[in-house]
Write an enzyme that holds these catalytic residues in place. Structure first.
Site, PDB file in Angstrom:
ATOM      1  NE  ARG A  42      -3.577   0.261   2.233  1.00  0.00           N
ATOM      2  CZ  ARG A  42      -3.920   0.856   3.407  1.00  0.00           C
ATOM      3  NH1 ARG A  42      -3.434   0.083   4.517  1.00  0.00           N
ATOM      4  NH2 ARG A  42      -4.558   1.989   3.531  1.00  0.00           N
ATOM      5  CG  ASN A  43       4.977   3.361   0.870  1.00  0.00           C
ATOM      6  OD1 ASN A  43       5.373   4.212  -0.080  1.00  0.00           O
ATOM      7  ND2 ASN A  43       5.483   3.896   2.233  1.00  0.00           N
ATOM      8  NE  ARG A  44      -0.016   6.848  -1.159  1.00  0.00           N
ATOM      9  CZ  ARG A  44      -0.668   7.815  -0.624  1.00  0.00           C
ATOM     10  NH1 ARG A  44      -1.725   8.316  -1.345  1.00  0.00           N
ATOM     11  NH2 ARG A  44      -0.282   8.396   0.521  1.00  0.00           N
TER      12      ARG A  44
END
Length: 163
Positions: A42-44
Protein backbone atom coordinates in the site's frame (compact mmCIF):
# COMPACT_ATOMS: atom_id res chain seq x y z
CA UNK A 1 1.03 -2.63 21.13
CA UNK A 2 4.12 -1.24 22.86
CA UNK A 3 7.28 0.32 21.57
CA UNK A 4 10.13 -2.05 20.84
CA UNK A 5 13.77 -1.29 20.03
CA UNK A 6 14.38 -2.07 16.35
CA UNK A 7 17.47 -1.99 14.15
CA UNK A 8 17.31 -0.74 10.56
CA UNK A 9 19.05 -3.72 8.97
CA UNK A 10 18.73 -2.64 5.32
CA UNK A 11 21.82 -1.59 3.38
CA UNK A 12 21.62 1.73 1.55
CA UNK A 13 21.29 1.72 -2.22
CA UNK A 14 23.81 3.96 -3.97
CA UNK A 15 26.85 3.95 -6.21
CA UNK A 16 29.45 6.43 -7.42
CA UNK A 17 26.98 7.86 -9.96
CA UNK A 18 24.22 8.64 -7.46
CA UNK A 19 23.25 12.32 -7.63
CA UNK A 20 20.25 12.55 -5.35
CA UNK A 21 19.52 10.93 -2.02
CA UNK A 22 15.99 10.09 -0.89
CA UNK A 23 15.62 9.45 2.83
CA UNK A 24 12.72 7.94 4.68
CA UNK A 25 12.47 7.93 8.46
CA UNK A 26 12.71 4.23 9.40
CA UNK A 27 11.61 1.08 7.54
CA UNK A 28 8.17 -0.37 8.21
CA UNK A 29 7.69 -3.80 9.76
CA UNK A 30 7.04 -5.21 6.28
CA UNK A 31 10.16 -3.56 4.80
CA UNK A 32 12.34 -4.85 7.65
CA UNK A 33 10.95 -8.36 7.09
CA UNK A 34 11.63 -8.16 3.33
CA UNK A 35 15.03 -6.55 3.82
CA UNK A 36 14.31 -3.72 1.40
CA UNK A 37 12.74 -0.27 1.30
CA UNK A 38 9.03 0.44 0.91
CA UNK A 39 7.96 -3.19 0.99
CA UNK A 40 4.35 -2.66 1.99
CA UNK A 41 2.14 -2.96 -1.11
CA UNK A 42 0.00 0.00 0.00
CA UNK A 43 3.01 2.32 0.19
CA UNK A 44 3.00 4.33 -3.02
CA UNK A 45 6.75 5.03 -3.21
CA UNK A 46 7.59 2.76 -6.16
CA UNK A 47 4.49 3.70 -8.17
CA UNK A 48 5.01 7.42 -7.61
CA UNK A 49 8.72 7.37 -8.42
CA UNK A 50 8.16 5.27 -11.56
CA UNK A 51 5.44 7.67 -12.74
CA UNK A 52 7.67 10.70 -12.11
CA UNK A 53 10.51 9.12 -14.08
CA UNK A 54 8.27 7.75 -16.86
CA UNK A 55 9.21 4.13 -16.24
CA UNK A 56 7.53 0.84 -15.40
CA UNK A 57 7.03 0.12 -11.70
CA UNK A 58 9.86 -2.18 -10.58
CA UNK A 59 8.57 -5.33 -8.91
CA UNK A 60 11.49 -7.44 -7.73
CA UNK A 61 14.18 -6.32 -5.29
CA UNK A 62 16.75 -6.59 -8.08
CA UNK A 63 14.58 -4.47 -10.39
CA UNK A 64 14.07 -1.86 -7.66
CA UNK A 65 17.81 -1.61 -6.99
CA UNK A 66 18.57 -1.31 -10.72
CA UNK A 67 15.76 1.24 -11.18
CA UNK A 68 17.27 3.47 -8.48
CA UNK A 69 20.86 3.19 -9.69
CA UNK A 70 19.91 3.66 -13.37
CA UNK A 71 18.22 6.90 -12.35
CA UNK A 72 21.18 8.03 -10.21
CA UNK A 73 19.12 7.83 -7.03
CA UNK A 74 20.45 6.76 -3.66
CA UNK A 75 17.94 5.48 -1.09
CA UNK A 76 18.27 5.14 2.67
CA UNK A 77 16.62 6.18 5.93
CA UNK A 78 17.50 8.78 8.53
CA UNK A 79 17.50 6.36 11.46
CA UNK A 80 19.72 3.36 12.15
CA UNK A 81 17.66 2.28 15.15
CA UNK A 82 14.86 3.48 17.38
CA UNK A 83 12.08 2.43 19.67
CA UNK A 84 8.93 2.15 17.58
CA UNK A 85 5.44 0.75 17.87
CA UNK A 86 4.91 -1.36 14.75
CA UNK A 87 5.47 0.96 11.78
CA UNK A 88 4.11 4.15 13.35
CA UNK A 89 6.50 7.06 12.81
CA UNK A 90 4.56 8.97 15.45
CA UNK A 91 5.77 6.50 18.09
CA UNK A 92 9.52 6.86 17.38
CA UNK A 93 11.68 7.44 20.46
CA UNK A 94 15.34 6.86 21.34
CA UNK A 95 16.44 7.60 17.79
CA UNK A 96 19.96 6.81 16.59
CA UNK A 97 20.77 8.30 13.15
CA UNK A 98 22.45 6.55 10.26
CA UNK A 99 25.92 7.66 9.17
CA UNK A 100 25.53 9.17 5.69
CA UNK A 101 29.28 9.82 5.38
CA UNK A 102 30.07 6.72 3.30
CA UNK A 103 27.27 7.51 0.85
CA UNK A 104 28.14 11.18 0.47
CA UNK A 105 31.90 10.63 0.19
CA UNK A 106 31.66 8.00 -2.55
CA UNK A 107 28.91 9.46 -4.73
CA UNK A 108 27.96 12.67 -6.54
CA UNK A 109 25.04 13.55 -4.28
CA UNK A 110 24.23 17.24 -4.24
CA UNK A 111 20.53 17.09 -3.35
CA UNK A 112 18.70 15.40 -0.51
CA UNK A 113 14.96 14.71 -0.41
CA UNK A 114 13.00 13.45 2.57
CA UNK A 115 9.89 11.30 2.26
CA UNK A 116 7.50 12.92 4.72
CA UNK A 117 7.52 15.29 7.66
CA UNK A 118 8.91 12.81 10.20
CA UNK A 119 11.91 12.14 7.96
CA UNK A 120 12.35 15.90 7.56
CA UNK A 121 12.23 16.54 11.32
CA UNK A 122 14.66 13.70 12.07
CA UNK A 123 17.04 14.73 9.26
CA UNK A 124 17.10 18.33 10.48
CA UNK A 125 17.59 17.21 14.07
CA UNK A 126 20.33 14.61 13.53
CA UNK A 127 21.96 14.90 10.11
CA UNK A 128 21.65 18.32 8.46
CA UNK A 129 24.56 19.84 10.36
CA UNK A 130 26.77 16.80 9.64
CA UNK A 131 26.00 16.69 5.91
CA UNK A 132 25.85 20.43 5.28
CA UNK A 133 22.97 19.76 2.88
CA UNK A 134 19.44 21.08 3.20
CA UNK A 135 16.75 18.52 2.52
CA UNK A 136 13.70 19.15 0.36
CA UNK A 137 10.48 17.87 1.88
CA UNK A 138 8.34 15.63 -0.32
CA UNK A 139 4.92 14.46 0.88
CA UNK A 140 4.95 11.01 2.41
CA UNK A 141 4.09 8.10 0.14
CA UNK A 142 2.77 6.18 3.14
CA UNK A 143 -0.88 5.10 3.00
CA UNK A 144 -1.24 6.95 6.31
CA UNK A 145 -0.92 10.19 4.30
CA UNK A 146 -4.53 10.08 3.12
CA UNK A 147 -4.51 13.80 2.34
CA UNK A 148 -2.43 13.08 -0.77
CA UNK A 149 -3.91 10.88 -3.47
CA UNK A 150 -1.48 9.22 -5.85
CA UNK A 151 -1.87 11.83 -8.61
CA UNK A 152 -1.19 14.65 -6.15
CA UNK A 153 1.89 12.79 -4.89
CA UNK A 154 3.17 12.37 -8.43
CA UNK A 155 2.82 16.10 -9.07
CA UNK A 156 4.65 16.98 -5.84
CA UNK A 157 7.41 14.43 -6.43
CA UNK A 158 8.21 16.02 -9.83
CA UNK A 159 10.57 18.14 -7.71
CA UNK A 160 13.23 15.44 -7.95
CA UNK A 161 13.54 16.05 -11.70
CA UNK A 162 14.34 19.73 -11.32
CA UNK A 163 18.03 20.61 -11.46
Amino acid sequence: MTRKREEHGIAPVYDENSEILILGSFPSVRSRAEGFFYGHPRNRFWRVLAAVLGEEVPLTLEDKRAFLLNNRIALFDVLASCEIEGSADSSIAGAVPNDLGPILSSSRITRVFVNGKTAERLYNQYLKEKTGLCATLLPSTSPANAAFGEERLIRAWQEIKRR
